[in-house]
Design a protein around this motif. Sequence first.
Motif, PDB file in Angstrom:
ATOM      1  N   ALA A  21       0.834  -1.210   0.000  1.00 39.99           N
ATOM      2  CA  ALA A  21       0.000   0.000   0.000  1.00 39.99           C
ATOM      3  C   ALA A  21       0.865   1.255   0.000  1.00 39.99           C
ATOM      4  O   ALA A  21       0.579   2.213  -0.725  1.00 39.99           O
ATOM      5  N   VAL A  22       1.930   1.268   0.807  1.00 43.12           N
ATOM      6  CA  VAL A  22       2.820   2.432   0.838  1.00 43.12           C
ATOM      7  C   VAL A  22       3.496   2.600  -0.515  1.00 43.12           C
ATOM      8  O   VAL A  22       3.561   3.713  -1.049  1.00 43.12           O
ATOM      9  N   LYS A  23       3.969   1.517  -1.095  1.00 46.20           N
ATOM     10  CA  LYS A  23       4.596   1.597  -2.418  1.00 46.20           C
ATOM     11  C   LYS A  23       3.596   2.067  -3.475  1.00 46.20           C
ATOM     12  O   LYS A  23       3.981   2.633  -4.487  1.00 46.20           O
ATOM     13  N   GLY A  24       2.319   1.842  -3.213  1.00 42.59           N
ATOM     14  CA  GLY A  24       1.272   2.280  -4.131  1.00 42.59           C
ATOM     15  C   GLY A  24       0.786   3.698  -3.869  1.00 42.59           C
ATOM     16  O   GLY A  24      -0.157   4.164  -4.502  1.00 42.59           O
ATOM     17  N   GLY A  25       1.406   4.383  -2.896  1.00 43.18           N
ATOM     18  CA  GLY A  25       1.083   5.780  -2.665  1.00 43.18           C
ATOM     19  C   GLY A  25       0.378   6.086  -1.347  1.00 43.18           C
ATOM     20  O   GLY A  25       0.120   7.250  -1.050  1.00 43.18           O
ATOM     21  N   MET A  52       5.756   2.363  10.638  1.00 46.24           N
ATOM     22  CA  MET A  52       6.103   1.579   9.448  1.00 46.24           C
ATOM     23  C   MET A  52       6.090   2.461   8.194  1.00 46.24           C
ATOM     24  O   MET A  52       6.993   2.364   7.361  1.00 46.24           O
ATOM     25  N   ILE A  53       5.105   3.325   8.061  1.00 45.97           N
ATOM     26  CA  ILE A  53       5.054   4.247   6.912  1.00 45.97           C
ATOM     27  C   ILE A  53       6.313   5.100   6.891  1.00 45.97           C
ATOM     28  O   ILE A  53       6.971   5.232   5.852  1.00 45.97           O
ATOM     29  N   ARG A  54       6.646   5.689   8.025  1.00 46.68           N
ATOM     30  CA  ARG A  54       7.833   6.549   8.120  1.00 46.68           C
ATOM     31  C   ARG A  54       9.090   5.788   7.709  1.00 46.68           C
ATOM     32  O   ARG A  54       9.888   6.267   6.913  1.00 46.68           O
ATOM     33  N   ASP A  55       9.248   4.574   8.243  1.00 45.11           N
ATOM     34  CA  ASP A  55      10.445   3.788   7.934  1.00 45.11           C
ATOM     35  C   ASP A  55      10.528   3.411   6.461  1.00 45.11           C
ATOM     36  O   ASP A  55      11.595   3.468   5.862  1.00 45.11           O
ATOM     37  N   ILE A  56       9.411   3.019   5.880  1.00 54.67           N
ATOM     38  CA  ILE A  56       9.409   2.640   4.461  1.00 54.67           C
ATOM     39  C   ILE A  56       9.776   3.836   3.593  1.00 54.67           C
ATOM     40  O   ILE A  56      10.547   3.715   2.639  1.00 54.67           O
ATOM     41  N   LEU A  57       9.234   5.009   3.929  1.00 55.41           N
ATOM     42  CA  LEU A  57       9.510   6.205   3.131  1.00 55.41           C
ATOM     43  C   LEU A  57      10.930   6.723   3.337  1.00 55.41           C
ATOM     44  O   LEU A  57      11.556   7.220   2.401  1.00 55.41           O
ATOM     45  N   MET A  58      11.462   6.599   4.560  1.00 52.19           N
ATOM     46  CA  MET A  58      12.802   7.089   4.850  1.00 52.19           C
ATOM     47  C   MET A  58      13.895   6.134   4.383  1.00 52.19           C
ATOM     48  O   MET A  58      14.991   6.570   4.003  1.00 52.19           O
ATOM     49  N   PHE A  59      13.614   4.836   4.430  1.00 52.68           N
ATOM     50  CA  PHE A  59      14.626   3.824   4.123  1.00 52.68           C
ATOM     51  C   PHE A  59      14.083   2.805   3.115  1.00 52.68           C
ATOM     52  O   PHE A  59      14.009   1.601   3.407  1.00 52.68           O
TER      53      PHE A  59
END
Length: 65
Positions: A21-25, A52-59
């Motif tokens: 979902a995060v990779k999808g925006g 988790m959102i923060r970590d995925i976007l930052m790293f």
Amino acid sequence: MKREKTACSCKNVNYGMILDAVKGGADTVEKIQAATGCGTGCGKCRDFITTMIRDILMFPEDYEE
């Protein structure tokens, strides 16, 4: 990261579903909730979703498959 690990037991959502979902925006808790249902039951996982959102976007390199 184990994609099949449960992130939200109320809605049966796993880490992989949140990652997708995060990779999808989906870059907010509300967008994750809309995409997966995660965090719309008891709400105990909402803080985890935010992290988790923060970590995925930052790293993002840490979440490549």
